[in-house]
Enzyme design. Sequence first.
Site, mmCIF file in Angstrom:
data_model
loop_
_atom_site.group_PDB
_atom_site.id
_atom_site.type_symbol
_atom_site.label_atom_id
_atom_site.label_comp_id
_atom_site.label_asym_id
_atom_site.label_seq_id
_atom_site.Cartn_x
_atom_site.Cartn_y
_atom_site.Cartn_z
ATOM 1 N N SER A 133 163.513 44.725 18.948
ATOM 2 C CA SER A 133 162.922 46.057 19.054
ATOM 3 C C SER A 133 162.192 46.430 17.769
ATOM 4 O O SER A 133 161.255 45.765 17.372
ATOM 5 C CB SER A 133 164.000 47.070 19.432
ATOM 6 O OG SER A 133 163.427 48.306 19.774
ATOM 7 N N ASP A 154 156.293 50.370 19.408
ATOM 8 C CA ASP A 154 157.026 49.417 18.583
ATOM 9 C C ASP A 154 156.768 47.982 19.063
ATOM 10 O O ASP A 154 156.055 47.780 20.051
ATOM 11 C CB ASP A 154 158.520 49.778 18.555
ATOM 12 C CG ASP A 154 159.212 49.597 19.895
ATOM 13 O OD1 ASP A 154 158.508 49.537 20.927
ATOM 14 O OD2 ASP A 154 160.452 49.532 19.929
#
Length: 575
Positions: free
Chosen positions: A147, A300
């Site tokens: 992530s 992201d």
Amino acid sequence: MDAVILTKVNSWLNGNYDEETKSEINRLMKENPDELMDCFYQNLAFGTGGIRGIMGVGTNRINKYTIGMATQGYSNYLKKSFPNLNVKVAIAHDSRNNSRFYAETAAKVFAANGIKVFLFQSLRPTPELSFTIRYLGCQGGVVCTASHNPKEYNGYKAYWNDGGQLVPPHDNNVIIEVEKIASVDEVKWTGGEVHITIVGKEMDEAYISMVKNLSVYPEIIEQQHNLCIVYTPIHGTGIKLVPDTLQRFGFSNVHVVDEQSTPDGNFPTVAFPNPEEKETMSLGLKKAREIDADILLGTDPDADRVGIGVKNDKGEWILLNGNQTAVLAFNYMIEARKEKGIAQPNDMVVKTIVTTDMIDEIAKQSQIKCYNTLTGFKWIAELIKEKEKIENYVIGGEESYGLMIGSKLRDKDAVSAVAILCEMAAYEKNKGKSLYEKLIDLYLKFGFFKESLISITKKGMDGQKQIADMMSVYRNQPPTRINGSAVFQLLDYQTSLGKNLITGESWVIHLPASNVLQFILEDGSKISARPSGTEPKIKFYFSVHEKISDKSVFDETDKLLQSRIDGIISDLNLN
């Protein structure tokens, strides 16, 4: 060196590991024994969502062997769970260093176990993986990503057949199967390559078509197609789908931040590839100022979180936090659907227990059901599954910059969120308003809710214990007053009990057990404490609110609420 650690090190030096791995172990033994101890002092835990950690050699690192052993355990569980099916899985990966290698490693292990694998031809957003599992009727899936963690990290998130991350009983059952794999010799590494199918553009097309169908007001986009949008993928997977999705929605004035447009696992322009960080969004803000944009968006590395920038009433560019973005998005999907006449009487929205209660208030006044779940989109996915025959899911979200719009996938999705947030900006611009002005209007209507978050990391081998001790004190000796206000409710999600500390009354919390505590104060403040399940980290969430009657008192009230948050932080010694 500790004897137990040394035994593990020697098992790698003498076992079926490649020469490059053994060479690195020998180098660390000579040059950095402390680092070597950290690499081996524990086994990287397969948590309820998968594994995540620093890349390197050893049992406490992400590498070919820890990925392979995790995949073998997951393969065993899938085959046990679906004994009469030809089990299928989908695999995706982000732009991080080694992500492709780890995805291919997992694909080969699944395939060697006779499992049919759909492996994306190159990097793809995590939400597309969730969509693909459902679209292709897979029993599970994996995405190799860490992530928004720093560049040294990577990981492996496991999914179930609904497209959501693992929930009980599957999460714990997979952990049991993974922990049974005691040696790399138990992993089926190769031999099933015939079971691997490469997928790509056809899935992209299906996914983008699904996202396009989420649009509420395509006719307004037609009128406002020139909305000036700045987008940054922050060296991640968003570049694969976001620009094409915005084009499909009808937006014709999209500017990608060139310096951050190329996928790169070293994330060269940022310290943390996280749109929550102002520094990470600084290049986007610079471009937005230069071209006088209407909205800035950043995703992201695996494109499941979105950050948003807007101009305030003084013409200054500011970044909204995850709660503010969620408030705008939830309100738009509720308000616009009603206005368009497509709202259903059984519509519902879902948020997590640490996300702003302003959403509950919006839903209440809009006469739409709002459910609260534990933190994490897997719980939102589970609630949708539970309610899907009787209620119509519209939108879900959490404060950590995640939104999930529509039920065709079951994880947070920054690609569809970017598109809908841009549609929302066009909708407000069509009324002569900015998103900032809309947010102030919502504060006037529903109350001014302000939130903040502190994340505390306890490093070293005893970090987890320090955090456990901290939670034990809060749980067993809860404060009676915080920042001058009485604590009148303690909600303990681990024991599933809520308690009124003044009257002694208690009640059952109908959510799965989770190590979370919430203190509700008499002045309406809410403090939540939640340790991470995978890292030696604990998060404290603060929420305060006041009614405001006029825009003129916004700044003054903002300062008042901030001082209340500062007082809570000081009183709990969290500075």
